[in-house]
Design an enzyme around this catalytic site. Structure first.
Site, PDB file in Angstrom:
ATOM      1  N   ARG A  85      52.907  30.850  39.963  1.00  0.00           N
ATOM      2  CA  ARG A  85      52.855  31.795  38.838  1.00  0.00           C
ATOM      3  C   ARG A  85      54.208  32.326  38.433  1.00  0.00           C
ATOM      4  O   ARG A  85      54.309  33.165  37.551  1.00  0.00           O
ATOM      5  CB  ARG A  85      52.005  32.997  39.220  1.00  0.00           C
ATOM      6  CG  ARG A  85      50.579  32.730  38.901  1.00  0.00           C
ATOM      7  CD  ARG A  85      49.806  34.010  39.053  1.00  0.00           C
ATOM      8  NE  ARG A  85      48.504  33.640  39.491  1.00  0.00           N
ATOM      9  CZ  ARG A  85      47.403  34.029  38.901  1.00  0.00           C
ATOM     10  NH1 ARG A  85      47.443  34.848  37.894  1.00  0.00           N
ATOM     11  NH2 ARG A  85      46.245  33.621  39.345  1.00  0.00           N
ATOM     12  N   ARG A 119      32.963  38.186  31.485  1.00  0.00           N
ATOM     13  CA  ARG A 119      32.792  37.300  32.650  1.00  0.00           C
ATOM     14  C   ARG A 119      31.973  37.978  33.742  1.00  0.00           C
ATOM     15  O   ARG A 119      32.108  39.159  34.009  1.00  0.00           O
ATOM     16  CB  ARG A 119      34.159  36.934  33.240  1.00  0.00           C
ATOM     17  CG  ARG A 119      34.036  36.261  34.618  1.00  0.00           C
ATOM     18  CD  ARG A 119      35.281  35.622  35.102  1.00  0.00           C
ATOM     19  NE  ARG A 119      36.408  36.523  35.176  1.00  0.00           N
ATOM     20  CZ  ARG A 119      37.656  36.120  35.346  1.00  0.00           C
ATOM     21  NH1 ARG A 119      37.913  34.827  35.476  1.00  0.00           N
ATOM     22  NH2 ARG A 119      38.633  36.977  35.397  1.00  0.00           N
ATOM     23  N   ARG A 152      34.570  41.519  38.092  1.00  0.00           N
ATOM     24  CA  ARG A 152      35.781  41.724  38.889  1.00  0.00           C
ATOM     25  C   ARG A 152      36.466  43.037  38.510  1.00  0.00           C
ATOM     26  O   ARG A 152      36.480  43.407  37.351  1.00  0.00           O
ATOM     27  CB  ARG A 152      36.755  40.546  38.659  1.00  0.00           C
ATOM     28  CG  ARG A 152      36.485  39.372  39.561  1.00  0.00           C
ATOM     29  CD  ARG A 152      37.236  38.127  39.177  1.00  0.00           C
ATOM     30  NE  ARG A 152      38.642  38.294  38.874  1.00  0.00           N
ATOM     31  CZ  ARG A 152      39.453  37.281  38.527  1.00  0.00           C
ATOM     32  NH1 ARG A 152      38.972  36.042  38.472  1.00  0.00           N
ATOM     33  NH2 ARG A 152      40.716  37.487  38.260  1.00  0.00           N
ATOM     34  N   ARG A 163      47.764  41.622  32.983  1.00  0.00           N
ATOM     35  CA  ARG A 163      47.789  40.248  33.522  1.00  0.00           C
ATOM     36  C   ARG A 163      48.302  39.264  32.475  1.00  0.00           C
ATOM     37  O   ARG A 163      49.064  38.366  32.795  1.00  0.00           O
ATOM     38  CB  ARG A 163      46.381  39.853  33.990  1.00  0.00           C
ATOM     39  CG  ARG A 163      45.999  40.529  35.313  1.00  0.00           C
ATOM     40  CD  ARG A 163      44.506  40.710  35.457  1.00  0.00           C
ATOM     41  NE  ARG A 163      43.782  39.452  35.491  1.00  0.00           N
ATOM     42  CZ  ARG A 163      42.483  39.325  35.240  1.00  0.00           C
ATOM     43  NH1 ARG A 163      41.768  40.386  34.916  1.00  0.00           N
ATOM     44  NH2 ARG A 163      41.911  38.157  35.317  1.00  0.00           N
TER      45      ARG A 163
HETATM   46  P1  AP5 Z   1      37.555  31.389  34.132  1.00  0.00           P
HETATM   47  O1  AP5 Z   1      37.401  29.942  34.401  1.00  0.00           O
HETATM   48  O2  AP5 Z   1      37.061  32.346  35.147  1.00  0.00           O
HETATM   49  O3  AP5 Z   1      39.070  31.731  33.703  1.00  0.00           O
HETATM   50  P2  AP5 Z   1      40.428  31.621  34.521  1.00  0.00           P
HETATM   51  O4  AP5 Z   1      41.384  30.849  33.685  1.00  0.00           O
HETATM   52  O5  AP5 Z   1      40.176  31.129  35.902  1.00  0.00           O
HETATM   53  O6  AP5 Z   1      40.909  33.124  34.472  1.00  0.00           O
HETATM   54  P3  AP5 Z   1      41.186  34.165  35.660  1.00  0.00           P
HETATM   55  O7  AP5 Z   1      40.955  35.530  35.080  1.00  0.00           O
HETATM   56  O8  AP5 Z   1      40.442  33.820  36.883  1.00  0.00           O
HETATM   57  O9  AP5 Z   1      42.679  33.963  35.872  1.00  0.00           O
HETATM   58  P4  AP5 Z   1      43.601  34.944  36.629  1.00  0.00           P
HETATM   59  O10 AP5 Z   1      44.816  34.153  36.706  1.00  0.00           O
HETATM   60  O11 AP5 Z   1      43.746  36.273  36.022  1.00  0.00           O
HETATM   61  O12 AP5 Z   1      42.835  35.286  37.968  1.00  0.00           O
HETATM   62  P5  AP5 Z   1      42.992  34.721  39.438  1.00  0.00           P
HETATM   63  O13 AP5 Z   1      41.715  34.849  40.111  1.00  0.00           O
HETATM   64  O14 AP5 Z   1      43.687  33.427  39.410  1.00  0.00           O
HETATM   65  O15 AP5 Z   1      36.834  31.690  32.716  1.00  0.00           O
HETATM   66  C1  AP5 Z   1      36.826  32.999  32.174  1.00  0.00           C
HETATM   67  C2  AP5 Z   1      35.512  33.279  31.456  1.00  0.00           C
HETATM   68  O16 AP5 Z   1      35.397  32.447  30.299  1.00  0.00           O
HETATM   69  C3  AP5 Z   1      34.266  32.983  32.294  1.00  0.00           C
HETATM   70  O17 AP5 Z   1      33.308  33.942  31.980  1.00  0.00           O
HETATM   71  C4  AP5 Z   1      33.832  31.574  31.841  1.00  0.00           C
HETATM   72  O18 AP5 Z   1      32.435  31.382  31.966  1.00  0.00           O
HETATM   73  C5  AP5 Z   1      34.268  31.570  30.381  1.00  0.00           C
HETATM   74  N1  AP5 Z   1      34.752  30.268  29.910  1.00  0.00           N
HETATM   75  C6  AP5 Z   1      35.578  29.410  30.572  1.00  0.00           C
HETATM   76  N2  AP5 Z   1      35.864  28.336  29.816  1.00  0.00           N
HETATM   77  C7  AP5 Z   1      35.204  28.518  28.640  1.00  0.00           C
HETATM   78  C8  AP5 Z   1      35.108  27.739  27.430  1.00  0.00           C
HETATM   79  N3  AP5 Z   1      35.757  26.590  27.298  1.00  0.00           N
HETATM   80  N4  AP5 Z   1      34.360  28.239  26.426  1.00  0.00           N
HETATM   81  C9  AP5 Z   1      33.704  29.418  26.556  1.00  0.00           C
HETATM   82  N5  AP5 Z   1      33.742  30.196  27.655  1.00  0.00           N
HETATM   83  C10 AP5 Z   1      34.486  29.749  28.694  1.00  0.00           C
HETATM   84  O19 AP5 Z   1      44.034  35.773  40.070  1.00  0.00           O
HETATM   85  C11 AP5 Z   1      43.613  37.102  40.292  1.00  0.00           C
HETATM   86  C12 AP5 Z   1      44.744  37.921  40.879  1.00  0.00           C
HETATM   87  O20 AP5 Z   1      45.137  37.384  42.167  1.00  0.00           O
HETATM   88  C13 AP5 Z   1      46.059  37.933  40.077  1.00  0.00           C
HETATM   89  O21 AP5 Z   1      46.046  38.862  39.022  1.00  0.00           O
HETATM   90  C14 AP5 Z   1      47.046  38.310  41.178  1.00  0.00           C
HETATM   91  O22 AP5 Z   1      46.965  39.665  41.500  1.00  0.00           O
HETATM   92  C15 AP5 Z   1      46.533  37.513  42.372  1.00  0.00           C
HETATM   93  N6  AP5 Z   1      47.141  36.170  42.441  1.00  0.00           N
HETATM   94  C16 AP5 Z   1      46.493  34.979  42.284  1.00  0.00           C
HETATM   95  N7  AP5 Z   1      47.356  33.965  42.381  1.00  0.00           N
HETATM   96  C17 AP5 Z   1      48.585  34.513  42.591  1.00  0.00           C
HETATM   97  C18 AP5 Z   1      49.893  33.982  42.756  1.00  0.00           C
HETATM   98  N8  AP5 Z   1      50.130  32.662  42.718  1.00  0.00           N
HETATM   99  N9  AP5 Z   1      50.919  34.848  42.953  1.00  0.00           N
HETATM  100  C19 AP5 Z   1      50.710  36.169  43.022  1.00  0.00           C
HETATM  101  N10 AP5 Z   1      49.499  36.749  42.855  1.00  0.00           N
HETATM  102  C20 AP5 Z   1      48.445  35.921  42.643  1.00  0.00           C
HETATM  103 MG    MG Z   2      40.059  32.030  37.801  1.00  0.00          MG
END
Ligand code: AP5
Ligand code: MG
Length: 204
Positions: A85, A119, A152, A163
């Site tokens: 990231r 979501r 969430r 974010r």
């Molecule tokens: P979904 O597939 O859940 O979206 P996503 O891209 O995975 O979005 P996230 O919110 O999970 O990403 P994020 O990066 O904020 O969170 P993460 O868990 O990685 O889809 C979203 C919604 O849309 C769903 O309801 C789905 O049904 C719908 N949808 C999907 N595709 C669709 C389509 N084509 N059409 C219509 N609807 C659709 O990270 C969380 C936290 O963890 C971060 O904020 C950070 O604090 C920490 N973290 C994680 N990784 C790191 C890292 N590498 N370094 C530091 N901190 C980190």
């Molecule tokens: Mg995700």
């Protein structure tokens, strides 16, 4: 096959990674999921970052990632969903392993906020639904494992904006590094169409 999925919040990284990892028989590694499932003394520390929409410090993130990718289920490959990231994480990843393709899923901020605000995630198996675009068959019950669906803590307007700001500032710039292996997909299409396009482009 080792893939990275990059895209703003709500672009469908998790949704698509679940489909593609099954099709390719590789592991799906979401650092966000690893953090949400963390137990023990680190839980409170990690929650203080993720619940506020901030990145977890690199040192801990890299440690968790390194431990995960050496597990046996990763021997055929994996999809990294949410890692790297920032530039520091990308540079470390370079030293650990060789990535074959980077899939960028694009989505504008307005749609990202809409999708994230509607979501629902499963407490038990992590499956993801959407009250508008992808509703579960029964309200608040997971179609896959019958677990309870929840919202969430970081899926509220203030944290979503934070974010997205961090995504544009710290994550988007790393795409330049991967320009030779980059595949860009329009995330405004339906879920199945995006999956089909990803599979086709990976094979090219
Ligand atoms: P979904 O597939 O859940 O979206 P996503 O891209 O995975 O979005 P996230 O919110 O999970 O990403 P994020 O990066 O904020 O969170 P993460 O868990 O990685 O889809 C979203 C919604 O849309 C769903 O309801 C789905 O049904 C719908 N949808 C999907 N595709 C669709 C389509 N084509 N059409 C219509 N609807 C659709 O990270 C969380 C936290 O963890 C971060 O904020 C950070 O604090 C920490 N973290 C994680 N990784 C790191 C890292 N590498 N370094 C530091 N901190 C980190
Ligand atoms: Mg995700």
């Amino acid at each position: 096959m080792k893939l990275i999925f990059i895209g703003p919040q709500g672009s469908g990284k998790g949704t698509e990674a679940k489909i593609i990892s099954k099709k390719l028989a590789i592991s799906h590694i979401s650092t966000g999921e690893l953090f949400r499932n963390i137990t023990g003394e680190l839980k409170e520390k990690v929650n203080s970052y993720i619940n506020q929409g901030e990145l977890v410090p690199d040192e801990l993130t890299i440690k968790i990632l390194k431990e995960r990718i050496i597990e046996p289920d990763c021997k055929n490959g994996f999809i990294l969903d949410g890692f790297p990231r920032n530039i520091a994480q990308a540079n470390i990843l370079d030293k650990i392993t060789k990535i074959n393709k980077v899939i960028e899923i694009t989505l504008n901020d307005e749609l990202a906020i809409k999708r994230i605000s509607s979501r629902l995630s499963c407490k038990k198996c992590g499956a993801v639904f959407n009250t508008i675009t992808n509703p579960p068959e029964k309200e608040n019950i997971c179609d896959k494992c019958k677990g309870e669906l929840y919202r969430r803590k970081d899926d509220n307007p203030e944290e979503i904006k934070k974010r997205l700001f961090i995504y544009h500032k710290e994550t988007e710039p790393i795409l330049e590094k991967y320009k030779d292996i980059l595949i860009t997909i329009n995330g405004e299409q339906d879920i199945e169409k995006i999956a089909k396009e990803i599979l086709e482009k990976i094979k090219e």
